[in-house]
Design a protein around this motif. Structure first.
Motif, short mmCIF file in Angstrom:
data_model
loop_
_atom_site.label_atom_id
_atom_site.label_comp_id
_atom_site.label_asym_id
_atom_site.label_seq_id
_atom_site.Cartn_x
_atom_site.Cartn_y
_atom_site.Cartn_z
N ASP A 4 15.82 18.18 58.33
CA ASP A 4 15.53 16.87 58.92
C ASP A 4 14.04 16.56 58.88
N PHE A 5 13.22 17.58 59.14
CA PHE A 5 11.77 17.37 59.09
C PHE A 5 11.34 16.95 57.68
N ILE A 6 11.83 17.66 56.67
CA ILE A 6 11.44 17.35 55.29
C ILE A 6 11.91 15.95 54.89
N GLN A 7 13.14 15.62 55.24
CA GLN A 7 13.70 14.32 54.86
C GLN A 7 12.94 13.16 55.50
N GLY A 33 2.52 21.56 76.11
CA GLY A 33 2.52 22.97 75.76
C GLY A 33 3.02 23.89 76.85
N ILE A 34 3.76 23.38 77.82
CA ILE A 34 4.19 24.19 78.96
C ILE A 34 5.54 24.85 78.70
N TYR A 35 6.48 24.12 78.19
CA TYR A 35 7.82 24.60 77.88
C TYR A 35 8.46 25.31 79.07
N PRO A 36 8.68 24.60 80.17
CA PRO A 36 9.30 25.25 81.32
C PRO A 36 10.71 25.72 81.00
N GLN A 37 11.10 26.81 81.60
CA GLN A 37 12.39 27.42 81.29
C GLN A 37 13.54 26.46 81.57
N GLU A 38 13.41 25.66 82.63
CA GLU A 38 14.50 24.75 82.99
C GLU A 38 14.67 23.61 81.99
N ALA A 39 13.71 23.42 81.10
CA ALA A 39 13.81 22.36 80.11
C ALA A 39 14.59 22.79 78.88
N ALA A 40 14.91 24.07 78.76
CA ALA A 40 15.64 24.55 77.58
C ALA A 40 17.07 24.04 77.58
N GLN A 41 17.57 23.78 76.38
CA GLN A 41 18.96 23.36 76.18
C GLN A 41 19.70 24.45 75.42
N MET A 42 20.94 24.71 75.80
CA MET A 42 21.72 25.73 75.12
C MET A 42 22.26 25.17 73.81
N SER A 43 22.00 25.86 72.71
CA SER A 43 22.44 25.37 71.41
C SER A 43 23.94 25.51 71.26
N SER A 44 24.52 24.62 70.49
CA SER A 44 25.97 24.65 70.24
C SER A 44 26.29 24.94 68.79
N VAL A 45 25.25 25.16 67.98
CA VAL A 45 25.40 25.41 66.55
C VAL A 45 24.87 26.81 66.26
N PHE A 46 25.47 27.51 65.31
CA PHE A 46 24.99 28.83 64.94
C PHE A 46 23.52 28.77 64.58
N SER A 47 22.76 29.76 65.03
CA SER A 47 21.29 29.70 64.95
C SER A 47 20.77 29.39 63.55
N SER A 48 21.27 30.06 62.53
CA SER A 48 20.76 29.84 61.18
C SER A 48 21.00 28.40 60.72
N GLU A 49 22.15 27.85 61.09
CA GLU A 49 22.45 26.47 60.73
C GLU A 49 21.57 25.50 61.52
N LEU A 50 21.35 25.80 62.79
CA LEU A 50 20.52 24.94 63.63
C LEU A 50 19.10 24.84 63.09
N PHE A 51 18.51 25.98 62.76
CA PHE A 51 17.12 25.96 62.31
C PHE A 51 16.99 25.37 60.90
N ALA A 52 18.00 25.61 60.05
CA ALA A 52 17.98 25.01 58.71
C ALA A 52 18.13 23.50 58.79
N GLU A 53 19.00 23.03 59.67
CA GLU A 53 19.18 21.59 59.84
C GLU A 53 17.91 20.94 60.36
#
Length: 462
Positions: A184-187, A160-180
């Motif tokens: 994936d979770f549902i499937q 539950g720490i989520y350090p800032q340096e652990a973040a990854q920069m997304s390469s997919v448009f946000s709406s598509e990333l979160f929908a995907e």
């Protein structure tokens, strides 16, 4: 799935929340200019709430208190706490506010009741609150806004720490990333436990940069200006210089406002397609009949209405939010006109899942409206913005009070007949014929302020 059909298993919940999506920018809410076929279909298969309101908050970054109120079911003054001593005049900095740790959180309560809770997308309410709430997650954005490609997102952190340096920069448009991620979770979901899937889009919040192929969907020249378009707000509401109001020139230019609307609608249509993608995955999984689907937004946005651009005001375009629910036992193609508040969503889901609502949540369940057991659960709804504005409305009349507008401690009151004037352009506060409505709403607003411990009463008393 037989256990689900037997009624022994609680329904799953797919909870979708957008950022800055006002209710009048969805087709089914009566806007013929924006294309939202998936949200329209969701409403046709479920229930459309016509009169649900956010309660505002004590900071210009309204997504923080609005989401906190939704998640805790608590009023705008309790849902967040400041991490240092501040006066109301110093509440601009959103970093001063966090979700009140003394309050129960909706996904946390569901998790304690046996739900598998999974979160993806925007979480602007603190890492500790996310850790309390979710047993899993992916592509989590701990922030208020950012470019829709290149968001710093986290995988699930067991600590539950989520350090800032652990973040990854997304390469997919946000709406598509979160929908995907949600799809994936549902499937891949195979547990016998019910799930709570929380999908928080960053769209259609600015920067309004729709992906290629979508920015051409709407021609600015073909979009009408809203009925309450103004080149400037008619008076100083106390917050005309906030960041959101600087995103377009003043006086407002019709061509520029139409361009903003075109980009806004393009973002919404793209997000709607991604919502359709999630719903299709849910249906293909065989779980749709056993899942409550909720669609809502944290707050709305002006975009040229009343000469404003942002959400730092209490007009309908900023405080009136969409709410759609579909699920087992709920009516189809139903519209509910009765007043509701964002804090009512928490107790409503508790009722629909048979879970005891914690005492820290003060919202009122909308389940009696959904099930045809009551015609109304609220006489009024209220909202606040910093130390500057307060609002009350009933089923027809609305009052907005401004404090310190224009400096020097001056006050101003507006009174609108929403039945005759849904665009809120005719202020009736100075007409003697409507004084009974003015006095009645003033008394109800003052009583609410006392009931919720509005800090403005304490500050003005000194």
């Amino acid at each position: 799935m037989s256990e689900q059909k037997s009624g022994n298993k609680k329904p799953n919940i797919l909870f979708i929340i957008a950022d800055d999506h006002r209710s009048d920018s969805i087709g089914v809410y009566g806007n013929p200019h924006v294309r939202t076929p998936n949200l329209d279909r969701l409403a046709a298969e479920g229930v459309l709430f016509q009169s649900v309101y956010t309660m505002g908050g004590q900071t210009a970054a309204l997504c923080v208190p609005c989401r906190a109120s939704l998640l805790t079911g608590a009023n705008a003054f309790r849902s967040t706490v400041s991490n240092k001593e501040v006066t109301l005049a110093e509440t601009e900095d959103r970093s001063l506010w966090e979700l009140n740790p003394a309050l129960a959180i909706l996904p946390e309560v569901l998790r304690q009741e046996g739900y598998r809770t999974f979160g993806t997308g925007k979480w602007h309410n603190g890492k500790a609150a996310f850790a309390r709430s979710f047993s899993d997650g992916a592509n989590i954005f701990f922030g208020g806004m950012g470019d829709h490609v290149g968001l710093p997102v986290h995988g699930y952190d067991l600590d539950g720490i989520y350090p800032q340096e652990a973040a990854q920069m997304s390469s997919v448009f946000s709406s598509e990333l979160f929908a995907e991620t949600a799809s994936d979770f549902i499937q891949s979901y195979e547990s016998d436990e019910p799930f709570f899937l929380y999908v928080a889009f960053t769209a259609p919040h600015d920067p309004r940069t729709p992906p290629p192929g979508y920015s051409e969907l709407y021609s600015p020249e073909g979009l009408p200006l809203p009925g309450n378009f103004m080149t400037e707000h008619p008076f100083d509401n106390g917050e005309l210089q906030v960041r959101d109001e600087q995103l377009a020139v003043t006086p407002r230019q019709p061509e520029e406002i139409r361009r903003h609307l075109a980009d806004y609608y393009s973002m919404i249509t793209h997000m709607d397609e991604q919502i359709g993608r999630i719903l299709h995955t849910l249906e293909a999984s065989g779980r749709a009949d056993d899942t409550i689907v909720v669609y809502t937004a944290d707050h709305g946005l002006a975009l040229g209405q009343h000469g404003l651009l942002g959400k730092q005001n209490l007009y309908e375009h900023s405080v009136h939010i969409p709410l759609v629910m579909r699920g087992p036992g709920l009516p189809q193609a139903a519209g509910i006109e009765a007043l509701g508040c964002q804090i009512d969503i928490f107790p409503t889901l508790c009722d629909l899942t048979g879970i005891s609502c914690p005492q820290t949540a003060e919202g009122r369940s909308l389940a009696p409206l959904l099930l045809g057991q009551a015609a109304a659960v609220r006489e009024n709804v209220f909202a606040a913005y910093k130390s500057l504005q307060r609002m009350v409305r009933d089923d027809r009349w609305k009052l907005i009070r401004y404090y310190r507008s224009g400096g020097g401690g001056s006050e101003r009151t507006q009174l609108f007949d929403l039945q005759a004037d849904p665009w809120e352009v005719s202020d009736l506060s100075g007409e003697s014929a409507h004084e009974p409505h003015l006095r009645r709403l003033e008394a109800q607003l003052l009583q609410w302020q006392r009931n919720v411990g509005d800090p403005l009463l304490i500050e003005t008393a000194h």
